[in-house]
Write a protein that holds these residues in place. Structure first.
Motif, PDB file in Angstrom:
ATOM      1  N   ALA A   1      39.483  -6.503  -2.572  1.00  0.00           N
ATOM      2  CA  ALA A   1      40.322  -7.663  -1.815  1.00  0.00           C
ATOM      3  C   ALA A   1      40.138  -9.159  -2.309  1.00  0.00           C
ATOM      4  O   ALA A   1      38.629  -9.213  -2.393  1.00  0.00           O
TER       5      ALA A   1
ATOM      6  N   GLY B   1      40.759 -13.242  -1.510  1.00  0.00           N
ATOM      7  CA  GLY B   1      41.236 -14.135  -0.528  1.00  0.00           C
ATOM      8  C   GLY B   1      41.663 -15.516  -1.636  1.00  0.00           C
ATOM      9  O   GLY B   1      40.572 -15.846  -2.183  1.00  0.00           O
TER      10      GLY B   1
ATOM     11  N   THR C   1      45.975 -16.673   1.164  1.00  0.00           N
ATOM     12  CA  THR C   1      46.665 -15.553   0.458  1.00  0.00           C
ATOM     13  C   THR C   1      45.569 -14.341   0.619  1.00  0.00           C
ATOM     14  O   THR C   1      44.431 -14.668  -0.125  1.00  0.00           O
ATOM     15  N   LEU C   2      46.060 -13.139   0.684  1.00  0.00           N
ATOM     16  CA  LEU C   2      45.165 -12.109   0.366  1.00  0.00           C
ATOM     17  C   LEU C   2      45.936 -11.121  -0.397  1.00  0.00           C
ATOM     18  O   LEU C   2      47.112 -10.899  -0.471  1.00  0.00           O
TER      19      LEU C   2
ATOM     20  N   VAL D   1      49.735 -10.829   0.680  1.00  0.00           N
ATOM     21  CA  VAL D   1      49.869 -11.197   1.813  1.00  0.00           C
ATOM     22  C   VAL D   1      49.872 -12.590   2.014  1.00  0.00           C
ATOM     23  O   VAL D   1      48.807 -13.298   1.745  1.00  0.00           O
TER      24      VAL D   1
ATOM     25  N   LEU E   1      49.045 -15.654   4.672  1.00  0.00           N
ATOM     26  CA  LEU E   1      48.538 -16.021   5.832  1.00  0.00           C
ATOM     27  C   LEU E   1      48.853 -17.484   6.254  1.00  0.00           C
ATOM     28  O   LEU E   1      48.914 -18.224   5.502  1.00  0.00           O
TER      29      LEU E   1
ATOM     30  N   ILE F   1      41.473  -9.045  10.239  1.00  0.00           N
ATOM     31  CA  ILE F   1      42.958  -8.838  10.071  1.00  0.00           C
ATOM     32  C   ILE F   1      43.131  -7.317   9.666  1.00  0.00           C
ATOM     33  O   ILE F   1      41.913  -6.720   9.181  1.00  0.00           O
TER      34      ILE F   1
ATOM     35  N   GLY G   1      47.348  -6.925   6.275  1.00  0.00           N
ATOM     36  CA  GLY G   1      47.184  -8.586   6.457  1.00  0.00           C
ATOM     37  C   GLY G   1      47.557  -8.843   7.762  1.00  0.00           C
ATOM     38  O   GLY G   1      47.502  -9.873   8.013  1.00  0.00           O
TER      39      GLY G   1
END
Length: 383
Positions: free
Chosen positions: A228, A230, A235-236, A252, A254, A286, A291
């Motif tokens: 993962a 960030g 943004t993920l 994803v 956010l 999350i 997400g």
């Protein structure tokens, strides 16, 4: 988790420094404990009550089982404090077996602790290159860390003889994220040069590179299959580690943090959620698959705008966070409610806090390192 429930008989003898306990539980398992870690506490077993000079609650987990629940969390107190550093501890890590802690600090020291014995094990100086973001590299005899001086090289260190095994070069600016795979000799680094790099400890060559167009933080999932990332605190991106260069399989977006930045990512041990600590007074939780926001944890103090670590308990049920007021704040990860605030008399902001991956023990750090253990006056009542 396992902990101390005396269920049948306890034989105690003392010498000048240690307390020796022979405990027999319901299954007739007899275990002998010897430890210098814990200060005197009152313990009651049946009709007998006496004061023990040193009781190591950390080791007595072998006798019976106890679940980590609210009352146990609230009972945590500092059992040992180490004052080896002259400047703040900026990172620490537990060994995979939970028996050692390695820390690094802004005074350019690497300090290794035996977390079972509650003792200082070794101190290594890193005056030339500085040290940050230190991690054990799958064994308690090697570690990797980023540099704060000379260049932005990541260094692979043998703790046995204090010699560097390998250097990982490529980042052009400060490394701000470093995470070791839980299953392979891989690690990922993120830098202010807006890149993520995947590495193999056995080779100095970068195994994968992605330009992420922003400040990155990264973490492996517990299976070591998903990475993962960030980006820019909004943004993920989720990557398949086996095809890292092909880009994310999920992205994803956010809501962007307006008053703080993401400073880390951490998967829960069950792999279902991702914790997002920040340099502000909030922590996000999350869903790891899509997400979706689950919880926002607030109430801890961060009036200095500094990165403050937040961590899961091994059962993924609790969130522990440091604070600039020197205390540890604890929330229930499922409901979001504040379980307690633990006061360990830290003289400065608590930058780092982690729960032991194997034992009922926690550590926190400012300029000092503190070991925390549960304390219950009448242990027999827990049976």
């Amino acid at each position: 988790m396992h902990l101390y429930i005396f269920t049948s008989t306890v034989d105690i003898c003392n010498d000048d420094q240690y307390t020796h306990l022979a405990v027999q539980n319901r299954e007739s398992l007899q275990v002998v404990f010897t430890s210098p870690l814990i200060p005197p506490l009152q313990i009651s077993v049946g009709a007998h009550s006496r004061r023990l000079s040193f009781v190591d609650y950390y080791i007595i987990f072998m006798v019976a089982k106890m679940k980590l629940v609210d009352n146990v969390v609230r009972s945590f107190k500092v059992a040992k404090v180490f004052r080896e550093n002259t400047d703040k501890i900026n990172s620490f890590d537990f060994s995979p077996a939970g028996d050692y802690i390695i820390s690094c600090s802004e005074d350019d020291q690497i300090v290794i602790y035996d977390s079972q014995k509650g003792e200082l094990s070794k101190t290594i100086n890193s005056k030339k290159y500085g040290v940050d973001l230190i991690h054990f590299a799958h064994t308690k005899t090697t570690a990797i860390h980023s540099s704060t001086k000379v260049d932005d090289t990541i260094r692979y260190l043998s703790l046995h003889d204090n010699k560097y095994i390998r250097y990982f070069t490529g980042h052009a600016k400060k490394v701000v994220s470093l995470c070791v795979s839980p299953i392979e000799d891989m690690f990922v680094s993120g830098s202010l040069d807006k890149s993520l790099r995947l590495w193999d400890l056995r080779s100095p060559n970068c195994q994968g590179y992605i330009n992420v167009m922003g400040r990155p933080v990264a973490a492996f999932d517990p299976e070591g299959l998903v990475l993962a990332a960030g980006i820019n605190s909004e943004t993920l991106k989720l990557f398949d580690v086996r095809s890292f260069d092909k880009g994310p399989f999920i992205t994803v977006k956010l809501p962007q943090e307006k008053e703080c930045d993401w400073t880390d990512l951490k998967f829960s041990q069950d792999g279902r959620t991702i914790l997002i600590p920040t340099n502000g007074s909030l922590i996000r939780l999350i869903n790891a698959f899509n997400g979706t926001p689950i919880q926002t944890f607030t109430g801890h103090l961060n009036n200095k705008g500094i990165p403050i670590e937040a961590s899961f308990s091994p059962d993924s049920q609790y969130i522990f966070s440091g604070s600039t007021d020197g205390r540890i704040h604890v929330w229930n990860a499922v409901t979001g409610y504040k379980v307690c605030v633990l006061n360990g008399d830290h003289p400065g902001p608590v930058h780092c806090v982690k729960f032991n991956p194997k034992y009922m023990m926690m550590a926190s750090a400012c300029t000092n390192m503190a070991f925390w253990l549960p304390t219950v006056d009448d242990v027999a009542n827990l049976a």
